[in-house]
Write an enzyme that holds these catalytic residues in place. Structure first.
Site, short mmCIF file in Angstrom:
data_model
loop_
_atom_site.label_atom_id
_atom_site.label_comp_id
_atom_site.label_asym_id
_atom_site.label_seq_id
_atom_site.Cartn_x
_atom_site.Cartn_y
_atom_site.Cartn_z
N ARG A 85 0.85 -1.19 0.00
CA ARG A 85 0.00 0.00 0.00
C ARG A 85 0.88 1.24 0.00
NH1 ARG A 85 -4.50 2.13 4.31
NH2 ARG A 85 -4.29 4.29 3.70
N ARG A 94 -6.04 2.40 -2.90
CA ARG A 94 -5.14 1.60 -2.07
C ARG A 94 -5.27 0.12 -2.40
NH1 ARG A 94 -7.81 3.86 2.35
NH2 ARG A 94 -7.35 5.82 1.34
N ASP A 97 -6.71 -1.77 2.62
CA ASP A 97 -6.90 -0.96 3.81
C ASP A 97 -7.50 -1.91 4.85
OD1 ASP A 97 -6.89 1.51 5.11
OD2 ASP A 97 -9.00 1.84 4.67
N ASP A 99 -9.00 -1.80 8.61
CA ASP A 99 -9.39 -0.96 9.75
C ASP A 99 -9.91 -1.82 10.88
OD1 ASP A 99 -8.91 1.51 8.46
OD2 ASP A 99 -10.87 1.44 7.50
#
Ligand code: GSY
Length: 155
Positions: A85, A94, A97, A99
């Site tokens: 990334r 990206r 990702d 999270d």
């Protein structure tokens, strides 16, 4: 493993998106201190926020982890780096990702991490896959289940 149940949101909109998500999930599986318990279907979603970028593929994953929240964040960022990334545009495309959405009933805020994820309750691309695997999970700030939050925003 009998640690804390946590939920991660994954997104990719660069390169082979399905491959990127699968690689990310496999790297999570290979991590000491993380057991992947459930994976949602993958969903094609339109970009939210910075909209001048390719569509995303999004998913959610349930893990059982003995890592603390910052240890888990380090692992997520390490996997993002491994999958190359590059943050060229802040909210831009990206490869992956990852999270942290929920970490048990933990509520915390510091320079590196806010828990629960501060925007999870308003994002369909997060709540739809999360609702598939954890409709019963409770958002500890709003005291609402994922199913209730999802019903509230689902178009
Ligand atoms: O942190 C989420 C990255 N992201 C996404 C995403 O994963 N999916 C969609 N549909 N829009 C997004 N905007 C951003 S930033």
């Amino acid at each position: 493993m009998s640690g804390v149940i946590a939920y991660l949101g994954l997104g990719s909109n660069l390169g082979n998106k399905m491959d990127n998500l699968n690689k990310g999930i496999n790297l999570l599986r290979c991590t000491v201190g993380i057991a992947v318990k459930a994976t949602s279907p993958f969903y094609h979603t339109s970009p939210v926020g910075y909209t001048d970028q390719p569509d995303f593929l999004n998913a959610a994953v349930e893990i059982d982890t003995t890592l603390n929240p910052i240890g888990l964040l380090d692992i997520c960022q390490c996997i993002e780096k491994k999958l190359k990334r590059v943050d060229s545009v802040r909210w831009g495309p990206r490869t992956i990702d990852i999270d942290i959405l929920l970490y048990g009933d933990c509520i915390m805020r510091n320079d590196r991490l806010v828990l629960p994820h501060p925007m999870m309750h308003e994002r369909e691309f997060v709540l739809k896959p999360l609702n598939d695997i954890a409709p019963q999970a409770v958002h500890p700030v709003y005291n609402m289940t994922v199913a209730q939050l999802y019903r509230g925003i689902a178009g």
